[in-house]
Motif scaffolding. Structure first.
Motif, PDB file in Angstrom:
ATOM      1  N   MET A  39     -60.001  32.014 -21.352  1.00 55.80           N
ATOM      2  CA  MET A  39     -60.088  32.353 -19.930  1.00 55.80           C
ATOM      3  C   MET A  39     -59.191  33.552 -19.617  1.00 55.80           C
ATOM      4  SD  MET A  39     -58.243  31.697 -16.737  1.00 55.80           S
ATOM      5  CE  MET A  39     -57.755  30.004 -16.395  1.00 55.80           C
ATOM      6  N   LEU A  50     -61.765  34.361 -14.450  1.00 55.19           N
ATOM      7  CA  LEU A  50     -61.483  33.630 -13.223  1.00 55.19           C
ATOM      8  C   LEU A  50     -60.709  34.555 -12.292  1.00 55.19           C
ATOM      9  CD1 LEU A  50     -61.432  31.047 -11.501  1.00 55.19           C
ATOM     10  CD2 LEU A  50     -59.259  30.461 -12.637  1.00 55.19           C
ATOM     11  N   TYR A  68     -62.380  25.230 -12.370  1.00 56.70           N
ATOM     12  CA  TYR A  68     -62.659  25.960 -13.610  1.00 56.70           C
ATOM     13  C   TYR A  68     -62.545  25.038 -14.821  1.00 56.70           C
ATOM     14  CZ  TYR A  68     -62.230  28.878 -17.679  1.00 56.70           C
ATOM     15  OH  TYR A  68     -62.431  29.403 -18.938  1.00 56.70           O
ATOM     16  N   HIS A  71     -65.197  24.025 -17.639  1.00 55.78           N
ATOM     17  CA  HIS A  71     -64.993  24.631 -18.967  1.00 55.78           C
ATOM     18  C   HIS A  71     -63.988  23.805 -19.778  1.00 55.78           C
ATOM     19  CE1 HIS A  71     -66.334  28.003 -16.366  1.00 55.78           C
ATOM     20  NE2 HIS A  71     -66.961  28.425 -17.464  1.00 55.78           N
ATOM     21  N   ASN A 114     -64.224  34.077 -20.362  1.00 52.66           N
ATOM     22  CA  ASN A 114     -64.558  33.608 -19.017  1.00 52.66           C
ATOM     23  C   ASN A 114     -63.550  34.179 -18.026  1.00 52.66           C
ATOM     24  OD1 ASN A 114     -66.666  31.878 -19.956  1.00 52.66           O
ATOM     25  ND2 ASN A 114     -65.128  30.352 -20.529  1.00 52.66           N
TER      26      ASN A 114
END
Length: 354
Positions: free
Chosen positions: A193, A231, A249, A253, A229
């Motif tokens: 992330m 965010l 999140y 995930h 990913n």
């Protein structure tokens, strides 16, 4: 020890009066061209090196430098910039150096324009600038050039603006380095992330943006199979908003075990992980501010990249001092070290040593 060269010695060598030598040394008018050439030739032959410190003290002029930085929380990276600038101001107090600090809202270009205009109206001897966008900052620096006011860029390097000097990390290399360190832990993962702080979906810091470019460059070349990913957390969001978004999140995930942010706000994720008792997730971020250090010691942050904010603040003021007061040449680009902090070495990091 080299023998001290007196003005009287120079005058005798050049065949002119002591007053003529004094006027040449201080670049004052009323010196004929032949007399000036004789003095300059004598200075060259005698390898004369002026005592710039003594001359500056004798001149007894006051100098005002402005430091333009974003508004910030009390524990943020920018506070260390301020502390370093104040330290240099204190150490140069004999030269009548005054540092005025002004703040702008980082996500508000009109705020930058308004504060920069106030600085222009004050007509200072030098300015240190944390840039806004390139074009908005150019509007300010073009006027500084017109007024003959030297300026230093801090944090983000924009060479097109032709600053006197720059202090900060090489952002691309820093992001590349961060990815390399992260992948020493996350090389077998399927996803990571990337937490960003944005306004209206856009990163507002050029440095943060360049770090991400370096990060993605490394990932593309070495770990193309790992999904990144993103965010985006709102720049001025509340703690409750952050906690809710992070919770959502990680619910969506569950395979994310490693996170990275290019800002000094890794503690936002670190605090969430500690409160939710998520011990299977690690985050990497920037800057040894107190909240980050706490998370590092408690284990929710694995690495911090430090960039000596205190030293940056100090060196920016000192560079203006050397260039403007002492008339010395200064380095145009000054990259700060990229240092990796972990739980085991954080207590040995000295952020306020000069």
């Amino acid at each position: 020890m080299a023998e001290r060269i007196r003005i009287k010695d120079i005058a005798e060598r050049a065949g002119v009066s002591v007053g003529t030598v004094d006027r040449v040394l201080h670049d004052r008018p009323n010196v004929s061209k032949p007399a000036r050439e004789k003095v300059e030739q004598a200075l060259k032959e005698m390898n004369y090196q002026p005592n710039m410190y003594a001359s500056a003290l004798a001149y007894n002029k006051a100098y005002t430098f402005y430091l333009l930085i974003p508004k910030h929380e009390s524990e943020a990276y920018w506070e260390e910039i301020e502390e370093g600038a104040r330290k240099c101001e204190d150490q140069r107090r004999d030269f009548h150096i005054d540092v005025e600090i002004r703040f702008f809202e980082r996500s508000n270009e009109d705020s930058f324009k308004a504060v920069s205009q106030e600085i222009l109206d004050a007509n200072p001897e030098g300015v240190i600038i944390v840039p806004s966008s390139l074009e908005v900052t150019r509007g300010f620096t073009d006027q500084l050039h017109q007024k003959g006011i030297p300026f230093i860029l801090l944090d983000s390097y924009m060479p097109d603006l032709r600053p006197l000097s720059f202090y900060g990390q090489d952002s691309f290399c820093s992001g590349y380095f961060a990815a390399k360190m992260l992948m020493m832990l996350a090389g077998n993962e399927k996803e990571v992330m990337l937490m960003r702080q944005t306004k209206d979906g856009h990163v507002v810091s050029k440095q943060q943006d360049n770090r991400e470019v370096g990060f993605r460059h490394y990932m593309h070349d070495h770990f193309p199979q790992i999904v990144i990913n993103v965010l985006d957390l709102p720049l001025n969001g509340t703690r409750n908003e952050y906690q809710k978004m992070l919770g959502q999140y990680f619910d969506e995930h569950p395979a994310t075990h490693h996170c990275i942010t290019m800002t000094s706000k890794a503690h936002i994720v670190g605090d969430y992980l500690l409160k939710s008792n998520r011990r299977d997730v690690q985050i990497m971020g920037y800057d040894m501010v107190d909240k980050n250090a706490k998370c590092l010691r408690e284990g929710s942050i694995s690495f911090l990249i430090a960039q000596h904010a205190y030293m940056q603040g100090y060196y920016c003021v000192d560079t203006l001092f050397r260039a403007i007061v002492l008339k010395k040449k200064v380095n145009p680009v000054n990259y700060m070290p990229i240092e990796l902090l972990m739980k085991e070495n954080i207590d040995f990091y000295r952020r306020t040593q000069i």
